[in-house]
Every structure is written in C-alpha cells, then in structure tokens.
Design a protein around this motif. Structure first.
Motif, PDB file in Angstrom:
ATOM      1  N   GLY A  15      48.003  51.306  43.477  1.00  0.00           N
ATOM      2  CA  GLY A  15      46.879  51.697  42.649  1.00  0.00           C
ATOM      3  C   GLY A  15      47.222  51.947  41.198  1.00  0.00           C
ATOM      4  N   ARG A  16      48.465  52.249  40.874  1.00  0.00           N
ATOM      5  CA  ARG A  16      48.837  52.553  39.491  1.00  0.00           C
ATOM      6  C   ARG A  16      48.578  51.372  38.572  1.00  0.00           C
ATOM      7  NH1 ARG A  16      54.924  53.823  37.666  1.00  0.00           N
ATOM      8  NH2 ARG A  16      55.050  51.651  38.235  1.00  0.00           N
ATOM      9  N   LEU A  17      49.058  50.206  38.947  1.00  0.00           N
ATOM     10  CA  LEU A  17      48.865  49.018  38.117  1.00  0.00           C
ATOM     11  C   LEU A  17      47.392  48.608  38.100  1.00  0.00           C
ATOM     12  CD1 LEU A  17      49.964  46.798  36.328  1.00  0.00           C
ATOM     13  CD2 LEU A  17      50.682  45.565  38.361  1.00  0.00           C
ATOM     14  N   LYS A  18      46.752  48.674  39.245  1.00  0.00           N
ATOM     15  CA  LYS A  18      45.336  48.299  39.298  1.00  0.00           C
ATOM     16  C   LYS A  18      44.511  49.200  38.388  1.00  0.00           C
ATOM     17  CE  LYS A  18      41.484  47.329  42.349  1.00  0.00           C
ATOM     18  NZ  LYS A  18      41.030  47.232  43.728  1.00  0.00           N
ATOM     19  N   ASN A  19      44.774  50.491  38.423  1.00  0.00           N
ATOM     20  CA  ASN A  19      44.048  51.422  37.557  1.00  0.00           C
ATOM     21  C   ASN A  19      44.286  51.110  36.082  1.00  0.00           C
ATOM     22  OD1 ASN A  19      42.996  52.745  39.747  1.00  0.00           O
ATOM     23  ND2 ASN A  19      44.559  54.343  39.762  1.00  0.00           N
ATOM     24  N   ALA A  20      45.519  50.799  35.721  1.00  0.00           N
ATOM     25  CA  ALA A  20      45.829  50.461  34.332  1.00  0.00           C
ATOM     26  C   ALA A  20      45.115  49.179  33.912  1.00  0.00           C
ATOM     27  CB  ALA A  20      47.343  50.322  34.145  1.00  0.00           C
ATOM     28  N   LEU A  21      45.047  48.201  34.821  1.00  0.00           N
ATOM     29  CA  LEU A  21      44.354  46.944  34.525  1.00  0.00           C
ATOM     30  C   LEU A  21      42.859  47.177  34.316  1.00  0.00           C
ATOM     31  CD1 LEU A  21      46.187  44.643  37.074  1.00  0.00           C
ATOM     32  CD2 LEU A  21      46.219  44.354  34.593  1.00  0.00           C
ATOM     33  N   LEU A  22      42.263  47.902  35.218  1.00  0.00           N
ATOM     34  CA  LEU A  22      40.832  48.180  35.108  1.00  0.00           C
ATOM     35  C   LEU A  22      40.530  48.990  33.844  1.00  0.00           C
ATOM     36  CD1 LEU A  22      40.015  48.961  38.849  1.00  0.00           C
ATOM     37  CD2 LEU A  22      39.484  46.872  37.565  1.00  0.00           C
ATOM     38  N   GLU A  23      41.393  49.938  33.532  1.00  0.00           N
ATOM     39  CA  GLU A  23      41.246  50.751  32.325  1.00  0.00           C
ATOM     40  C   GLU A  23      41.298  49.884  31.069  1.00  0.00           C
ATOM     41  OE1 GLU A  23      44.058  54.073  30.263  1.00  0.00           O
ATOM     42  OE2 GLU A  23      43.703  54.301  32.413  1.00  0.00           O
ATOM     43  N   SER A  24      42.085  48.804  31.148  1.00  0.00           N
ATOM     44  CA  SER A  24      42.219  47.899  30.002  1.00  0.00           C
ATOM     45  C   SER A  24      41.151  46.815  29.984  1.00  0.00           C
ATOM     46  CB  SER A  24      43.601  47.237  30.010  1.00  0.00           C
ATOM     47  OG  SER A  24      44.604  48.209  29.873  1.00  0.00           O
ATOM     48  N   GLY A  25      40.271  46.802  30.971  1.00  0.00           N
ATOM     49  CA  GLY A  25      39.161  45.860  30.984  1.00  0.00           C
ATOM     50  C   GLY A  25      39.454  44.514  31.624  1.00  0.00           C
ATOM     51  N   PHE A  26      40.501  44.422  32.449  1.00  0.00           N
ATOM     52  CA  PHE A  26      40.824  43.168  33.122  1.00  0.00           C
ATOM     53  C   PHE A  26      40.061  43.036  34.428  1.00  0.00           C
ATOM     54  CE2 PHE A  26      44.595  43.744  30.449  1.00  0.00           C
ATOM     55  CZ  PHE A  26      44.637  42.504  29.836  1.00  0.00           C
ATOM     56  N   ASP A  27      39.902  41.796  34.903  1.00  0.00           N
ATOM     57  CA  ASP A  27      39.201  41.496  36.137  1.00  0.00           C
ATOM     58  C   ASP A  27      40.226  41.274  37.248  1.00  0.00           C
ATOM     59  OD1 ASP A  27      37.400  40.709  38.078  1.00  0.00           O
ATOM     60  OD2 ASP A  27      37.111  38.697  37.247  1.00  0.00           O
ATOM     61  N   VAL A  28      40.422  42.277  38.099  1.00  0.00           N
ATOM     62  CA  VAL A  28      41.325  42.146  39.240  1.00  0.00           C
ATOM     63  C   VAL A  28      40.510  41.531  40.369  1.00  0.00           C
ATOM     64  CG1 VAL A  28      42.824  43.357  40.861  1.00  0.00           C
ATOM     65  CG2 VAL A  28      42.679  44.137  38.490  1.00  0.00           C
ATOM     66  N   ILE A  29      40.703  40.225  40.596  1.00  0.00           N
ATOM     67  CA  ILE A  29      39.880  39.514  41.580  1.00  0.00           C
ATOM     68  C   ILE A  29      40.305  39.800  43.003  1.00  0.00           C
ATOM     69  CG2 ILE A  29      39.165  37.683  40.022  1.00  0.00           C
ATOM     70  CD1 ILE A  29      41.326  35.905  41.374  1.00  0.00           C
ATOM     71  N   ASP A  30      41.578  40.193  43.196  1.00  0.00           N
ATOM     72  CA  ASP A  30      42.057  40.491  44.529  1.00  0.00           C
ATOM     73  C   ASP A  30      43.310  41.329  44.420  1.00  0.00           C
ATOM     74  OD1 ASP A  30      42.192  40.558  47.267  1.00  0.00           O
ATOM     75  OD2 ASP A  30      42.642  38.422  47.523  1.00  0.00           O
ATOM     76  N   GLU A  31      43.517  42.160  45.420  1.00  0.00           N
ATOM     77  CA  GLU A  31      44.723  42.975  45.497  1.00  0.00           C
ATOM     78  C   GLU A  31      45.231  42.886  46.919  1.00  0.00           C
ATOM     79  OE1 GLU A  31      46.237  47.568  44.880  1.00  0.00           O
ATOM     80  OE2 GLU A  31      44.116  47.095  44.696  1.00  0.00           O
ATOM     81  N   THR A  32      46.525  42.652  47.074  1.00  0.00           N
ATOM     82  CA  THR A  32      47.082  42.484  48.407  1.00  0.00           C
ATOM     83  C   THR A  32      48.542  42.887  48.391  1.00  0.00           C
ATOM     84  OG1 THR A  32      47.346  40.937  50.231  1.00  0.00           O
ATOM     85  CG2 THR A  32      47.695  40.059  48.034  1.00  0.00           C
ATOM     86  N   GLY A  33      49.138  42.955  49.565  1.00  0.00           N
ATOM     87  CA  GLY A  33      50.567  43.194  49.686  1.00  0.00           C
ATOM     88  C   GLY A  33      51.300  41.869  49.754  1.00  0.00           C
TER      89      GLY A  33
END
Length: 192
Positions: A15-33
């Motif tokens: 979640g750390r990287l995803k939160n930083a991406l969303l905070e910066s306005g990027f579109d995270v289309i998918d998150e997986t292991g």
C-alpha cells in the motif's frame, strides 16, 4: 495519464507505493503480487509502466522481468531496499528502466517515472538500430554470396557480377537483395 501496473512483492510495505502513486495523481490500473505470471498479466492489462515494490529482487522476479522485456517491452521501475550493486546491474540487464533504493516519496514519483520512460525509449531506439544493422549485415552477406555464385557461373570479376545484379534489380524494379536471393535460390535448386 500513465496506466500503471503495480507489483507488490513485500508484505510489510503493501500500500505504501500505491498510496504515493494515487497521491501524485497516477492511474493504478491493477495491483498484484509477484506470484502471478507477469507477462500474461501485462498482456491482459496493457499498462504503460510496470512498478515493482520489493525488499530484494529474487531470481524468479528477474526471470519474469527478462520475459517481459523480451516479449512485451515496457518501462519497469523497481523500488527496493537492496542497494547491492550486483543486484542493481542484474536488474538493469534484465530490463529494469529505473532502480530506486530506499524511499518512496510522492513528490519524487513524477521525475522517477519520467527518467524511466526516457531511458526505456532510448533503449528501444538502440535495440531498433542494432536490429537494423544486423539486418543490413545479413543482406550484405547474402549479396556477397550471390556475387560469388555469379562469378563462378559467368567466370566474371566482382565488379561485373555486381553490375549484372544491379541491372537485373533496376530492370525488374527490385532491391538488390531480392535479386541476390533469386540467384542463391536458383543455384540451390539447380545444384550448379
């Protein structure tokens, strides 16, 4: 906006990287292991950039990065806590465009992704040039082979064989390599 596939390979920082991406306005289309088949997942989601968050890149991850880089090239950014220079070299050789050690800050993401995209584009341009040069070299070899065959068949000089091939190419509005391939194919068929 860049479409980002996020690979989280570290349970303690999920979640750390995803939160930083969303905070910066990027579109995270998918998150997986990383347990997924990365090339297949990239084919399905078609991201612009792949971000990998890992404590330390293992052999399995490197193999998947190599497969992606070979078959479906994408900019790949790896965020890691491992600052081992050998591992960094392996990651870059595998196809990672940017290797970021220690620290994910939202304000740093845009420049990191810009650098990764620029490096990826530069690498792709170099690969295209290398493939073009390899193709040109292979064509020259085939043309030289055809000239040698003509020289034997017609008992002529190199210049005369080249002139014959050029005339044939111009007369038929073909490339020299096409004429060379016809000469080689005829020679192989007739076994002369």
């Amino acid at each position: 906006m860049l479409r980002i596939l996020l690979i989280n390979d570290t349970p303690k920082k999920v979640g750390r990287l995803k939160n930083a991406l969303l905070e910066s306005g990027f579109d995270v289309i998918d998150e997986t292991g990383l347990s997924i088949d990365l090339p297949e997942h990239i084919e399905a989601s078609r991201p612009d950039v792949v971000l990998i968050d890992t404590e330390s890149a293992g052999r399995d991850m490197m193999e998947q990065v190599v497969m992606v880089s070979r078959n479906q090239p994408r900019p790949i950014v790896m965020f890691t806590d491992d600052h081992d220079p050998d591992l960094m070299r392996q990651a870059i050789q595998a196809g990672v465009s940017a290797y970021v050690v220690e620290g994910i800050h939202a304000e740093r993401l845009r420049p990191i992704l810009d650098v990764a995209m620029a490096r990826f584009e530069s690498d792709q341009a170099l690969r295209a040039q290398l493939l073009e040069r390899d193709s040109q070299l292979a064509e020259r070899k085939r043309i030289e082979l055809a000239k040698g065959l003509l020289m034997k068949l017609r008992t002529c000089t190199v210049d005369e064989a080249y002139t014959l091939m050029r005339r044939q190419a111009m007369g038929r509005q073909q490339k020299l390599i096409q004429v060379a391939e016809q000469i080689i194919a005829t020679h192989e068929m007739l076994g002369v």
